[in-house]
Design an enzyme around this catalytic site. Structure first.
Site, PDB file in Angstrom:
ATOM      1  CE  LYS A  54       9.025   7.376   2.060  1.00 46.95           C
ATOM      2  NZ  LYS A  54       8.260   6.309   1.508  1.00 46.95           N
TER       3      LYS A  54
ATOM      4  CB  THR B 127       6.653   3.934  -3.484  1.00 45.74           C
ATOM      5  OG1 THR B 127       7.010   5.239  -2.507  1.00 45.74           O
ATOM      6  CG2 THR B 127       8.034   3.826  -4.317  1.00 45.74           C
TER       7      THR B 127
ATOM      8  CB  THR C  12      -0.870  -0.077   1.353  1.00 44.54           C
ATOM      9  OG1 THR C  12      -1.660  -1.066   1.184  1.00 44.54           O
ATOM     10  CG2 THR C  12      -1.606   1.280   1.378  1.00 44.54           C
TER      11      THR C  12
ATOM     12  CB  ALA D 269       9.583   1.186   4.071  1.00 45.21           C
TER      13      ALA D 269
ATOM     14  CD  GLU E   6       1.469  -1.759   4.541  1.00 46.04           C
ATOM     15  OE1 GLU E   6       1.158  -0.761   3.686  1.00 46.04           O
ATOM     16  OE2 GLU E   6       1.896  -1.280   5.527  1.00 46.04           O
TER      17      GLU E   6
ATOM     18  CE  LYS F 129       5.052  -1.989   5.085  1.00 43.55           C
ATOM     19  NZ  LYS F 129       4.571  -0.845   4.069  1.00 43.55           N
TER      20      LYS F 129
ATOM     21  N   GLY G 193       2.728   4.509   7.575  1.00 48.40           N
ATOM     22  CA  GLY G 193       2.072   5.824   7.284  1.00 48.40           C
ATOM     23  C   GLY G 193       0.944   6.229   6.470  1.00 48.40           C
TER      24      GLY G 193
HETATM   25  C1  5RP Z   1       1.233   2.151   4.400  1.00 44.45           C
HETATM   26  C2  5RP Z   1       2.726   2.169   4.347  1.00 44.45           C
HETATM   27  C3  5RP Z   1       3.427   2.452   3.021  1.00 44.45           C
HETATM   28  O1  5RP Z   1       4.152   1.571   2.385  1.00 44.45           O
HETATM   29  C4  5RP Z   1       4.435   3.684   3.780  1.00 44.45           C
HETATM   30  O2  5RP Z   1       3.827   4.506   4.130  1.00 44.45           O
HETATM   31  C5  5RP Z   1       4.976   4.132   2.413  1.00 44.45           C
HETATM   32  O3  5RP Z   1       4.082   4.932   1.497  1.00 44.45           O
HETATM   33  P1  5RP Z   1       4.614   5.943   0.457  1.00 44.45           P
HETATM   34  O4  5RP Z   1       5.417   4.936  -0.589  1.00 44.45           O
HETATM   35  O5  5RP Z   1       3.485   6.568   0.021  1.00 44.45           O
HETATM   36  O6  5RP Z   1       5.647   6.697   1.172  1.00 44.45           O
HETATM   37  O7  5RP Z   1       3.219   1.656   5.338  1.00 44.45           O
HETATM   38  O8  5RP Z   1       0.722   1.760   5.689  1.00 44.45           O
END
Ligand code: 5RP
Length: 234
Positions: free
Chosen positions: A125, A32, A29, A87, A107, A98, A100
């Site tokens: 990251k 990215t 999710t 991540a 996940e 993880k 966010g």
């Molecule tokens: C969702 C997550 C996402 O993988 C993480 O927040 C990274 O997201 P992004 O690729 O939008 O920065 O852990 O629960």
């Protein structure tokens, strides 16, 4: 497309190098891994590969359905071959923060059911010590304030209910999220994960320890594939 968006796209697409015909995939999710999911749909349509995916969130389910990726329920899938996910932070041990996007519980379930996990990220990251990104913890909504008090005993900074008390963010599991501002102090993520999980009312902590096998990281100069020594892809 902005610079960061382009890095996300490059990482998301490059991670699909790990996919082979016939795989059962965990579909992560976030913004990215969204590019990986679009690439998987392209590989199905243009290269004729046959894969199926288990989505880690309702958002990902909708995206995959819209793109025509065959989906599986995790209870029917058994073991998955590979999970690709984003991540919020990763360190030199390939340990992660993880959640966010609030999908951390599913996940983690999907990643743990997988033979291997690949993370897609831009280079912002990468950290030396986890914790500058507030650690998401999913909690039972009934107990969020007592869990907050319990985590506050461990956490040097604020522990905030995502969305606030009036309009809390609600996860796909109908839980709430506490964002815990440890700062870059999480030198023993395994120990912290077990302390947090021991608090009544905690559903899951967004620390992924010993789960990730490789990171496909895009920077301005290149896309690099960092493979964990001794990991399942090493
Ligand atoms: C969702 C997550 C996402 O993988 C993480 O927040 C990274 O997201 P992004 O690729 O939008 O920065 O852990 O629960």
């Amino acid at each position: 497309m902005t610079g960061t968006e382009s890095l996300k796209e490059q990482a998301g697409i490059a991670a699909c190098q790990f996919i082979t015909d016939g795989m059962a995939l965990g579909l992560g999710t976030g913004s990215t891994v969204r590019y990986s999911i679009i690439e998987i749909a392209r590989m199905i349509e243009q290269e004729g590969i046959e894969v199926a995916g288990v989505p880690t969130s309702e958002d990902t389910r909708q995206l995959a359905e819209m793109l025509g990726i065959p989906l599986l329920e995790i209870r029917d899938a058994g073991s998955l071959d590979l999970t690709i996910d984003g991540a919020d932070e990763f360190d030199q041990n390939f340990d992660l923060i993880k959640g966010g996007g609030g999908a951390l519980t599913r996940e983690k379930i999907v990643a743990l059911a997988s033979e291997a996990m690949v993370v897609v990220a831009d280079d912002s990251k990468q950290v030396s010590t986890l914790g500058a990104f507030p650690l998401p913890v999913e909690v039972d909504g009934m107990a969020w304030d007592s869990v907050r008090d319990g985590i506050s005993d461990l956490c040097p900074g604020p522990v905030a209910l995502r969305g606030g008390e009036d309009e809390p963010f609600v996860t796909d599991n109908r839980g709430y999220i506490l964002d815990c501002s440890f700062g870059p102090t999480i030198s023993n993520p395994l120990d912290l994960e077990s302390r947090i999980r021991a608090i009544d009312g905690v559903v899951e902590a967004g620390l992924f320890v010993g789960i990730c096998d490789a990171v496909v990281m895009a920077s301005q100069d290149e896309v690099s594939t960092l493979v964990k020594p001794g990991g399942r892809l090493g």
